[in-house]
Design an enzyme around this catalytic site. Structure first.
Site, PDB file in Angstrom:
ATOM      1  CE1 TYR A 100      48.627 -57.850 -49.093  1.00 54.01           C
ATOM      2  CE2 TYR A 100      50.411 -58.920 -47.934  1.00 54.01           C
ATOM      3  CZ  TYR A 100      49.595 -58.821 -49.025  1.00 54.01           C
ATOM      4  OH  TYR A 100      49.772 -59.702 -50.065  1.00 54.01           O
ATOM      5  CD  GLU A 101      51.091 -51.456 -49.242  1.00 58.69           C
ATOM      6  OE1 GLU A 101      50.687 -50.287 -49.314  1.00 58.69           O
ATOM      7  OE2 GLU A 101      52.291 -51.747 -49.083  1.00 58.69           O
ATOM      8  N   GLY A 102      46.991 -51.186 -45.699  1.00 62.71           N
ATOM      9  CA  GLY A 102      45.763 -50.491 -45.284  1.00 62.71           C
ATOM     10  C   GLY A 102      44.560 -51.404 -45.424  1.00 62.71           C
ATOM     11  CD  GLN A 160      43.257 -49.032 -49.019  1.00 63.60           C
ATOM     12  OE1 GLN A 160      43.184 -48.107 -49.820  1.00 63.60           O
ATOM     13  NE2 GLN A 160      44.390 -49.420 -48.488  1.00 63.60           N
TER      14      GLN A 160
END
Lengths: 593, 593
Positions: free
Chosen positions: A434-436, A441
């Site tokens: 999650y969050e990329g 990233q």
């Protein structure tokens, strides 16, 4: 479950000694944040996390959340712990005083957040998710929106969410479909389905404030046609809004946190920021959110280390290869075995090195938020942009490794739920997604940050490392570390240059190298923080101290990291420099027959 | 859950083409095992595994086993599938004809076993565990014991277990406490508690035959005082024996298999083999059991690969960095992205390379069991001893990596149980622990096998690799692979020598290097099998084939493995050569403050 003990001395070491908190807080004008005050906060936070949150960690895993006709019930004790959390004023610690906050710097909030995260990640996500909503409203909301929502979020009476992902799109937000149509009163009717909404529905707070990405009629396609809306579960007039939790997910881990499908059925929403600028607005605090996720890697490493260390001292098996170490016992405690030590030291190196990286990032956030010096602000922001994908992806990847070492130290018992070690593996696994994802990233680091800046953002960091190495080249203790680090620091630039050249021939090279590049960069970056910790420890020893064991442990762990972990850069380097061809050669239809 | 499709063409390639099954089976006198017959067996097994076992894999995870007052109920459908399995005669496939078996070689059993393992690992453990019991009784039992137990185990009417582990000891069996006291009738009263007994109790067969390790009165301490006993749940006279399942474990994965605490309360047992020679007797087939566990790594890699590949072709996100590949769609399928391909190819390389390694090991088992040539037998046995810890530890380690890649390809969806990808991670995690952890295998490889033989066992394998490289040095396609392999093969010997010298100074060096050495050895070994597959593929292409795509895919995957995975040896080498000091320096009480 490992019994969590907040590593206060470790935190003090990084905060006060390595990063010189006093100078930092003075420089940003946070004169309240004295060392004594920070230590007092840490002590209180530790107590709450150890006594209230940690005991609920396994409960949360076992019970999970339950969904019934749109109502989500959190595990036993979660709600009561949240009440205490709010009553004790923790939510407002690092929030602006104008909305009822205590006005302490963000980085102090992070210190508390590490403790919460390690004690009970799933619980911590409920208050944690509010940050995104608060940031959005604070940065882009109207005065009225701030007045209505911020003070309730700051006090913790309400919580917030970020509603981005849809069933068909996560990383690729350009294709999102949720619609926003203007109502007569200037509000909007939001319609669409959002998935993977952490803390999207629960029983811990009286209202939930959703920040929702949606498209206005006629908005441009892709990422440039997305707007931001605030959609509260309970509207300001007290009526229930048309947003419902359709179901919750059954997941590998973080069972204590409700991951919700949220259905917006002409729900009333209010535009935040300019139309079609939603993604841009969100990017202004994306770094903060990603650092929050990076914390999970550190938390998992720390918790698993604490569990494994206690077990390794207690469990008896085999004799040391160099002769019995506990001849009075039926076998030696397994901590005598080099391979068990290798696993424990790896966990320790990731936990403590990661903490240093994140605390430094927290100071950079402080500077970006509070510094009066625009030049310094810009520099901190750039450095933070560079460090963020490394911290997020690298620390979560090694967090999973560390958690797996914890299971391995326990042998077969590590696989049994009762011990709580396997839960850490399951809980942490989401942090790489999650969050990329790690892949996203990595593209952000190598593509957007490093190559698109012509290497400038990398150079800024390698210059810092270079200066550090130069300053310590005559330090006898640090010499072997500094030599290795300086060599890698130079190589980092060279490798980047080579990748840049390749990428000019074939853009796919960026994608083919990205994850290896990220891990390569992560190991070097962590090496820098370990070298800094060793430097600080040596200073303390030179100055004379009654904590020689503590400081020596830092130097020994740094040596371990440099000798046994840092050589991993070599394989990543070789793999990425071998290029993308072998990844692209195989036709899609020939992967399987 | 990924829809399992048995990779029959892949299996045929390794079995018939790379390993030349026809010559092999002829040489060991297994003239029945013609290519056609093997293919027919594979076809039938594939059908059973795809249609009956695979659909129960997720059911098993979700329902798990239930324990009620000593009675264990397996998940819905498990019992019926087992009945079919027995009715179809699968248990007896590779068992001796004198006890009702079909007399096919062990390696054919392994082919079927791979399919079962991949379709439903938890289910496969019930029949799988019988092998240990059958081997023990066949090799060390009296004629009467064989008569009573073997035919029922061979037919599958009964199943078996191995009861080794106790609450305080797993790897360190020397400290085990279970007692065996002679009864008047020559049988023994077995008393003690065994834990982690896979398939220890269940509802699938009418009787369960436990092979139990226990101590006779006055037996020497340590491993030399352990004896083997057969302890059936139902005694030959039809009475219920005093062995009870006290509880079952709640585990990270393999929920469909019952992991039992077994309480022996003066249970009637019968000595197998000579007194105090139990561990020695067990070691005679330990290699087989460990290869069985190695299979889990291959199975997990294969299943996760199949799931991830299908998803990567279907899921749309982002555009290829080199321009849209599916412009008619809203985004490109994610298989166009190099990093997704990197993960898929890594899974593929581990699954197919691991299969080649294990099928070769299966042929070695055949030779050990059936060859008439004592010299050849001895050689195969030694090679098998060398390969076993590598196969067991390396393949299960990379199996977990592969399963994690599968989750990662799915992004956030990989974390959701419904998709079945995270189950593979949870299920596979045990394979690094049971049958000897990775650390134990690594000590076995470097300590017992390589260094204790003065490097002889390694030399035998590197000679094979050397010969292969020599024979292919002028092959244009293979040249880059062979050059890299030859270099590593030589380095392997050098590194081993250096470790041997270090170990003479300090025995702890063995433990400090072991896991890195094992992984280093594993990557090279897998490189050898990939080079052999590439060689065979090139031969087929040179000879002319209408399966050019299939064979080219082999060469391309080999190239990927050599360019992107094999460089990992470098880091393991550097880490282990940096020695054990940094592992031992930190005092036990200074790991945490």
């Amino acid at each position: 479950m490992p019994e969590y003990k907040a590593p206060i001395r470790e935190m003090q070491f990084v905060l006060h000694e390595v990063l010189d908190s006093e100078s930092h807080f003075q420089a940003i004008g946070a004169t309240d944040a004295s060392r004594d005050m920070i230590d007092a906060i840490m002590g209180e936070a530790a107590k709450f996390c150890e006594e209230v949150l940690a005991p609920l960690n396994q409960v949360g895993d076992k019970e999970g959340c339950t969904w019934n006709d749109g109502v989500v019930t959190t595990p036993t004790g979660f709600k009561e712990a949240y009440q205490q959390w709010v009553e004790n004023g923790w939510p407002s610690l690092a929030q602006p005083t104008e909305f009822g906050g205590q006005g302490l710097p963000e980085s102090i909030g992070n210190v508390v957040s590490e403790m919460v995260s390690t004690a009970n990640w799933s619980w911590g996500m409920y208050p944690g998710l509010s940050h995104g909503a608060m940031n959005t409203i604070e940065l882009h909301g109207t005065d009225e929106q701030k007045e209505v929502y911020l003070s309730k979020l700051v006090s913790g009476e309400w919580t917030g969410t970020m509603c981005l992902t849809e069933p068909h799109c996560g990383s690729d937000l350009g294709t999102l479909k949720s619609k926003a149509e203007e109502n007569d009163d200037g509000s909007y009717a939001i319609t669409g389905t959002k998935i993977f909404i952490s803390a999207g529905e629960h029983d811990m707070a009286e209202n939930i404030v959703h920040i929702v990405l949606a498209r206005l009629p006629g908005a441009p396609e892709g990422t440039k046609g997305i707007s931001l809306f605030v959609v509260p579960k309970i509207l300001p007039d007290g009526t229930r809004n048309a947003v419902e939790c359709g179901s919750i997910e059954h997941k590998m881990g973080i069972h204590g946190n409700a991951t919700c499908v949220m259905n917006f059925d002409s729900a009333k929403g209010f535009l935040i920021g300019p139309p079609n600028q939603g993604l841009k607005c969100m990017f202004t605090f994306m770094n903060f959110a990603r650092l929050g996720t990076a914390m999970q890697g550190v938390a998992s490493s720390e918790l698993s280390f604490q569990g494994a260390l206690a077990y390794a001292k207690d469990r008896l098996a085999m004799r040391s290869l160099s002769g019995p170490k506990a001849p009075e016992k039926v076998a030696d405690p397994i901590i005598v075995h080099p391979d068990v030590r290798r696993m424990l030291l790896t966990q320790k190196a990731f936990a403590e090195g990661g903490r240093a990286m994140l605390m430094h990032a927290g100071f950079l956030v402080d500077i970006v938020k509070y510094s009066a010096d625009d030049e310094q602000k810009k520099e901190a922001d750039e450095l933070l942009s560079f460090l963020t994908p490394i911290a997020k992806a690298f620390l979560t990847e090694v967090g999973t490794e560390a958690a797996n070492h914890g299971v391995q130290v326990f042998g077969g018992h590590g696989y049994i739920q009762e011990w709580g070690m396997e839960q850490i593996v399951r809980d942490n696994r989401i942090s790489q997604l999650y969050e990329g994802t790690t892949g996203i990233q990595a593209l952000d680091l190598l593509g957007r940050k490093v190559l698109m800046s012509q290497g400038e953002m990398l150079k800024k960091f390698t210059k810092i490392v270079h200066k550090f190495c130069k300053a310590n080249e005559d330090n006898a203790t640090l010499k072997p570390l500094v030599e290795q680090l300086a060599k890698l620091n130079k190589e980092w630039g060279d490798v980047t240059m080579q990748l840049g050249m390749k990428a000019m021939q074939n853009r796919e090279e960026v994608g083919g190298a990205a994850v290896d590049y990220l891990m390569y960069s992560g190991y070097i970056t962590l090496g820098y923080y370990w070298a800094r910790m060793a430097e600080q420890a040596q200073k303390a020893l030179d100055a004379g101290t009654d904590e020689a064991d503590f400081y020596n442990a830092k130097i020994k762990t740094a040596n371990f990291y440099f000798q046994r972990i840092l050589p991993r850069t070599e394989s990543h380097k070789l793999a990425m420099l071998n290029g993308v061809d072998s990844l692209m050669d195989l036709e899609e239809e020939h992967f399987a027959f």
